[in-house]
Design a protein around this motif. Structure first.
Motif, short mmCIF file in Angstrom:
data_model
loop_
_atom_site.label_atom_id
_atom_site.label_comp_id
_atom_site.label_asym_id
_atom_site.label_seq_id
_atom_site.Cartn_x
_atom_site.Cartn_y
_atom_site.Cartn_z
N ASP A 24 44.16 24.69 40.59
CA ASP A 24 43.81 23.30 40.33
C ASP A 24 43.66 22.51 41.62
O ASP A 24 42.70 21.76 41.81
CB ASP A 24 44.89 22.65 39.45
CG ASP A 24 44.71 21.15 39.33
OD1 ASP A 24 43.71 20.71 38.74
OD2 ASP A 24 45.58 20.42 39.85
N ARG A 82 40.26 20.69 42.95
CA ARG A 82 40.21 19.25 43.22
C ARG A 82 39.82 18.97 44.66
O ARG A 82 39.20 17.95 44.96
CB ARG A 82 41.56 18.61 42.90
CG ARG A 82 41.81 18.43 41.41
CD ARG A 82 43.04 17.59 41.13
NE ARG A 82 44.28 18.29 41.41
CZ ARG A 82 45.07 18.08 42.45
NH1 ARG A 82 44.75 17.16 43.34
NH2 ARG A 82 46.19 18.77 42.61
N ARG A 113 47.43 18.59 38.18
CA ARG A 113 46.93 17.27 37.82
C ARG A 113 45.63 17.32 37.06
O ARG A 113 45.39 16.55 36.14
CB ARG A 113 46.77 16.43 39.08
CG ARG A 113 48.08 15.91 39.66
CD ARG A 113 47.94 15.44 41.09
NE ARG A 113 46.73 14.63 41.30
CZ ARG A 113 46.29 14.31 42.52
NH1 ARG A 113 46.93 14.74 43.58
NH2 ARG A 113 45.22 13.57 42.66
N GLY A 114 44.75 18.21 37.44
CA GLY A 114 43.46 18.31 36.79
C GLY A 114 42.53 17.16 37.11
O GLY A 114 42.89 16.20 37.80
N ALA A 115 41.30 17.25 36.61
CA ALA A 115 40.33 16.18 36.81
C ALA A 115 40.63 15.03 35.86
O ALA A 115 40.86 15.25 34.67
CB ALA A 115 38.92 16.70 36.56
N PRO A 116 40.63 13.79 36.35
CA PRO A 116 40.96 12.65 35.48
C PRO A 116 39.87 12.32 34.47
O PRO A 116 40.13 11.61 33.49
CB PRO A 116 41.14 11.50 36.49
CG PRO A 116 40.35 11.91 37.68
CD PRO A 116 40.44 13.40 37.75
N SER A 117 38.66 12.83 34.68
CA SER A 117 37.57 12.55 33.74
C SER A 117 36.57 13.69 33.77
O SER A 117 36.54 14.49 34.72
CB SER A 117 36.87 11.23 34.09
OG SER A 117 36.16 11.36 35.32
N GLN A 165 34.41 13.98 36.81
CA GLN A 165 35.02 14.52 38.03
C GLN A 165 35.39 15.99 37.91
O GLN A 165 36.01 16.54 38.80
CB GLN A 165 36.25 13.68 38.38
CG GLN A 165 35.91 12.26 38.79
CD GLN A 165 37.15 11.38 38.93
OE1 GLN A 165 37.65 10.83 37.96
NE2 GLN A 165 37.64 11.27 40.14
#
Length: 220
Positions: free
Chosen positions: A154, A158, A186-190, A193
């Motif tokens: 991840d 990112r 955390r991953g992509a927030p949207s 992204q």
């Protein structure tokens, strides 16, 4: 990963479920990399050495113009990797630890006794662009193979430093909301992204699917 995207069971007790063909692919990928990288948890929980394996793989590395033994890189943002982990018992090639300023002085001191190099790359999270530039400059790493775990994947995604993803999908379902996936953290927030990838090859062998994806770079 399993068909539902898991790379281990929720309690981390089940982490090996692919075929011998998939493990052969992993070893063959190591023959093309200057360094092999893994997260601290993977190193602590499994008796791994991150080495090139049997003599046939080492000979292939030499034919590929690489050193017989690859460098080994451990990612540990808090410096929590166990200095007594099995990997430190095998001294066939240098071991490098990437960490951050979160690591306590006593942990850094312990790691410097067993690792060949300990590099602080970031304040609270590994700054992978910085780390990769340093690996290239000091250790001549041009091709780095990351084998997990999900949080490291991840962070690399990112940071925008992933070129290729080799993904084997196995015909099993592990389930569990706490079971780790191919890209935890955390991953992509949207969706906008998210890391965009293109499938460059797919192959079915038995009940497994073998994919290779390449990253689609964002235009600046």
């Amino acid at each position: 990963m399993t068909a539902d995207g898991k790379i281990a069971s929720a309690n981390r007790a089940v982490s090996t479920f692919s075929s011998s063909r998939d493990r052969e692919l992993m070893m063959s990928l190591r023959t093309r990399a200057d360094a092999v990288m893994s997260g601290a948890r993977t190193v602590d929980l499994n008796p791994v050495t991150l080495g090139p394996g049997a003599a046939k793989y080492r000979r292939l590395r030499l034919r590929n113009g690489l050193a017989e033994y690859n460098l080994r890189v451990i990612v540990s943002g808090s410096g929590s990797v166990d200095p007594k982990a099995k990997i430190f018992e095998k001294r066939f090639s240098p071991i490098i630890v990437l960490t951050t300023r979160r690591a306590e002085a006593r942990r850094l001191a312990a790691l410097r006794k067993v690792a060949d190099d300990v590099k602080i790359c970031g304040t609270t999270e590994i700054n992978f662009p910085m780390a990769l530039r340093w690996l290239r400059k000091k250790w001549k790493v041009r091709r780095l193979l990351c084998e997990g775990g999900g949080e490291v994947h991840d962070a690399l995604l990112r940071a925008g430093v992933v070129d290729e993803l080799y993904l084997t999908v196995c015909p099993k379902i592990l389930g569990g909301r706490l079971a780790p996936t191919i890209a935890d953290g955390r991953g992509a927030p949207s969706l906008a992204q998210a890391t965009r990838m293109r499938c460059v090859s797919s192959r079915r062998v038995g009940d497994e699917m073998f994919f290779v994806f390449s990253t689609i770079r964002k235009r600046s």
